[in-house]
Enzyme design. Structure first.
Site, short mmCIF file in Angstrom:
data_model
loop_
_atom_site.label_atom_id
_atom_site.label_comp_id
_atom_site.label_asym_id
_atom_site.label_seq_id
_atom_site.Cartn_x
_atom_site.Cartn_y
_atom_site.Cartn_z
N ASN A 150 2.82 -15.59 -9.71
CA ASN A 150 1.88 -16.10 -10.72
C ASN A 150 1.65 -15.14 -11.89
OD1 ASN A 150 0.45 -14.48 -8.89
ND2 ASN A 150 -1.47 -15.41 -9.50
N GLY A 226 0.30 -12.21 -1.97
CA GLY A 226 0.92 -13.52 -1.85
C GLY A 226 0.01 -14.44 -1.05
N THR A 228 -1.78 -16.57 2.07
CA THR A 228 -2.43 -16.16 3.32
C THR A 228 -1.50 -16.37 4.52
OG1 THR A 228 -4.64 -16.43 2.45
CG2 THR A 228 -4.42 -16.64 4.84
N THR A 230 1.80 -16.24 4.60
CA THR A 230 2.80 -15.16 4.60
C THR A 230 2.15 -13.86 5.07
OG1 THR A 230 3.69 -16.23 2.63
CG2 THR A 230 4.66 -14.13 3.22
N GLU A 461 -7.24 -2.77 -3.69
CA GLU A 461 -6.38 -2.12 -4.67
C GLU A 461 -7.28 -1.59 -5.78
OE1 GLU A 461 -3.49 -5.26 -5.59
OE2 GLU A 461 -2.10 -4.27 -4.20
P1 NAD Z 1 4.19 -16.25 -1.03
O1 NAD Z 1 3.39 -15.69 0.09
O2 NAD Z 1 5.00 -17.44 -0.80
O3 NAD Z 1 5.20 -15.15 -1.61
C1 NAD Z 1 4.76 -13.89 -2.04
C2 NAD Z 1 5.91 -12.91 -1.92
O4 NAD Z 1 6.20 -12.74 -0.54
C3 NAD Z 1 7.21 -13.36 -2.57
O5 NAD Z 1 7.85 -12.23 -3.13
C4 NAD Z 1 8.00 -13.89 -1.41
O6 NAD Z 1 9.38 -13.83 -1.61
C5 NAD Z 1 7.57 -12.96 -0.31
N1 NAD Z 1 7.71 -13.48 1.05
C6 NAD Z 1 7.65 -14.75 1.48
N2 NAD Z 1 7.84 -14.81 2.82
C7 NAD Z 1 8.01 -13.55 3.23
C8 NAD Z 1 8.24 -12.94 4.50
N3 NAD Z 1 8.34 -13.66 5.61
N4 NAD Z 1 8.35 -11.60 4.55
C9 NAD Z 1 8.23 -10.86 3.44
N5 NAD Z 1 8.04 -11.36 2.23
C10 NAD Z 1 7.91 -12.69 2.11
O7 NAD Z 1 3.14 -16.45 -2.21
P2 NAD Z 1 3.43 -17.08 -3.65
O8 NAD Z 1 3.55 -18.56 -3.50
O9 NAD Z 1 4.50 -16.31 -4.32
O10 NAD Z 1 2.07 -16.72 -4.41
C11 NAD Z 1 0.95 -17.51 -4.41
C12 NAD Z 1 -0.10 -16.95 -3.48
O11 NAD Z 1 -0.41 -15.60 -3.83
C13 NAD Z 1 -1.42 -17.69 -3.57
O12 NAD Z 1 -1.92 -17.92 -2.28
C14 NAD Z 1 -2.32 -16.72 -4.33
O13 NAD Z 1 -3.70 -16.88 -4.07
C15 NAD Z 1 -1.82 -15.42 -3.85
N6 NAD Z 1 -2.19 -14.35 -4.76
C16 NAD Z 1 -3.14 -13.45 -4.37
C17 NAD Z 1 -3.54 -12.46 -5.23
C18 NAD Z 1 -4.59 -11.44 -4.84
O14 NAD Z 1 -4.71 -10.45 -5.53
N7 NAD Z 1 -5.32 -11.65 -3.77
C19 NAD Z 1 -2.95 -12.36 -6.50
C20 NAD Z 1 -2.00 -13.30 -6.86
C21 NAD Z 1 -1.60 -14.29 -5.98
#
Ligand code: NAD
Length: 480
Positions: A150, A226, A228, A230, A461
């Site tokens: 995002n 990423g 929750t 994951t 962070e």
């Molecule tokens: P995602 O969990 O699908 O992916 C995030 C990252 O993790 C990607 O690089 C992906 O390739 C990697 N990934 C996926 N599966 C994995 C695994 N099994 N092992 C290791 N890495 C893996 O999330 P997304 O769809 O990319 O992002 C959206 C989510 O991120 C939303 O839930 C959002 O709320 C969250 N988010 C949180 C914050 C925060 O600061 N809390 C900031 C931005 C986004």
């Protein structure tokens, strides 16, 4: 088509498998580059390079390390226009946002941690006349950094910069949905003269390349942002290996409007909080609770402003709402809008996929949706949608709105609009959120702790917290 290559041991490298997959421009729906489909072999090479670079990087005087990071920061600023354009094409976000927020913030992240590292000091604890204790901090070793789609370069650099500043070497993976600016960053790192192996960027799928980073025995610290789900898998995999974990996960943030608010400010800021970056920011206020006496007035003004927000070509300077990041994510958002209807919600405006003209005719665009008439505990109001969708819900008392606000499994951020000082502090203390904004939204000071409660994550962070995360503490006790 341009190939997005791995950056390992100071060089751009094809994946060992030789395989690539397509990178889609969400504003056109067309593939425009190819992404390295890396696996555990590429991760192994990256970890080996990072291990070899660790000794000299971690023992380098901090001001020298800082110099490299400042150089990267300056290169990001010098290449702002190129990076902003790349971010917009890759993610679908408006170019004005990439130019004003994403790329400048990535430069600030490097600048901030380059300088912060020089101000980190150790504590001393004097045990009466008996002993002196002091705290030593050693970098953890090779850090694994994984980020979402995002805010691609913004969040990628928010992890890499403190890890490098702390003296760790890094194996990082950006989201496979938006890898382009991380690839361009690797070119800038080469230009900056960063020693080989200090930063390694591996591209590919989360379940393959990402999982190989999480389960690698020589990566003792993982910083992940990423979803929750994951995060849960990562915690389950990393815990038996006793890895240090920082998890920044999902959110479903309340935005509370009291009748005594500054009305114009509350309406304007609530529109931004709901729909910036197409609602694809973990901090977006997607549940708006409005004090009953103000409800109709707020609804009218809010809906009118939202109707002015028209999705457009993200590369157009005037566009304020761009494309949804992928077709899959667009379908997820549309399915939640359908769910809201099924749950009895009334759509006040928007909620449909729209088709633009010309090259954007197959892009992934959704009109911003405002929904009312839903219970606070229905699925639409409990689950993270992560798109341009908000609900409006009236409340009568502080107690009631706190119950609504705190009812979700998430606890990332909250926004409150009131001119009553005591109420502002009272509500802030009672909200189960890691971040509370009063009469503002997304006003950031990089020194403050950033992170969520409950299923929004573990750890914080920002500031010295992030630097310390990448370090192991040791107490040394000297008897006098
Ligand atoms: P995602 O969990 O699908 O992916 C995030 C990252 O993790 C990607 O690089 C992906 O390739 C990697 N990934 C996926 N599966 C994995 C695994 N099994 N092992 C290791 N890495 C893996 O999330 P997304 O769809 O990319 O992002 C959206 C989510 O991120 C939303 O839930 C959002 O709320 C969250 N988010 C949180 C914050 C925060 O600061 N809390 C900031 C931005 C986004």
């Amino acid at each position: 088509m341009e190939k997005i290559l791995n950056y390992i041991n100071g060089e751009l490298k094809s994946p060992v498998s030789g395989n690539y997959f397509e990178n889609i421009n969400p504003a056109t729906g067309n593939p425009y580059s190819l992404i390295a489909d890396s696996d555990e072999k590429d991760v192994e090479m990256a970890v080996t390079a990072a291990q070899e670079a660790f000794k000299s990087w971690s023992e380098m005087p901090v001001n020298k390390r800082s110099h490299f990071l400042l150089k990267i920061s300056n290169l990001i600023t010098e290449n702002l226009e190129r990076l902003a354009r790349a971010e917009t094409i890759d993610n679908g976000k408006p170019i004005s946002l990439s130019r004003k927020v994403d790329i400048p913030r990535a430069a600030s992240n490097f600048e901030f941690y380059a300088t912060a590292a020089m101000h980190l000091s150790s504590e001393a604890h004097i045990t009466h006349t008996e002993a002196v204790n002091y705290t030593l901090r050693h970098p953890m070793g090779v850090a694994g950094c994984i980020s979402p789609w995002n805010l691609p370069l913004y969040l990628f650099s928010w992890k890499i910069a403190p890890a490098l500043a702390a003296g760790c070497t890094v194996v990082a993976k950006p989201s496979e949905v938006t890898p382009m600016t991380a690839f361009l960053l690797s070119e800038l790192c080469i230009k900056s003269g960063l020693p080989p192996g200090v930063l390694n960027i591996v591209h590919g799928m989360g379940t393959k390349a990402g999982a190989a980073i999480i389960s690698h025995k020589n990566i003792p610290a993982i910083s992940f942002t990423g979803g929750t789900k994951t995060g849960e898998w990562i915690a389950r995999t990393a815990a038996p290996m006793f890895k240090k974990l920082s998890l920044e996960l999902g959110g479903k943030n309340p935005n509370i409007i009291f009748a005594d608010c500054n009305f114009e400010l509350a309406v304007k800021t609530s529109v931004q909080a709901a729909f910036s970056n197409q609602g694809e920011i973990c901090l977006c206020g997607s549940r708006i609770f409005i004090e009953k006496s103000l409800f109709s007035k707020f609804r009218e003004a809010f809906v009118q402003k939202v109707k002015e927000l028209k999705p457009g070509n993200p590369l157009n300077e005037q566009t304020r709402l761009g494309a949804i990041v992928s077709e899959q994510h667009m379908q997820k958002i549309l399915s939640y809008i359908q769910l809201a209807k099924d749950e009895g919600g009334k759509i006040l405006t928007g909620g449909n996929r729209i088709f633009l003209e010309g090259e954007n005719k197959n892009g992934f665009f959704i009109e911003p949706a405002v929904i009312e008439g839903l219970a606070y505990d229905c699925r639409t109001n409990q689950e993270e949608i992560f798109g341009p969708v908000v609900t409006l819900t009236p409340f009568e008392t502080e107690e009631e709105v706190l119950r609504y606000a705190n009812s979700v499994v998430y606890g990332l951020s909250a926004t409150v609009f009131t001119e009553n000082l005591s109420r502002a502090h009272r509500i802030a203390a009672a909200l189960h959120s890691g971040i509370v904004w009063i009469n503002c939204w997304l006003l950031r000071d990089l020194r403050t702790p950033f992170g969520g409660m409950k299923q929004s994550g573990i750890g914080r962070e920002g500031g010295f917290e992030a630097l310390k995360f990448f370090m192991e503490e040791k107490n040394v006790c000297v008897k006098l």
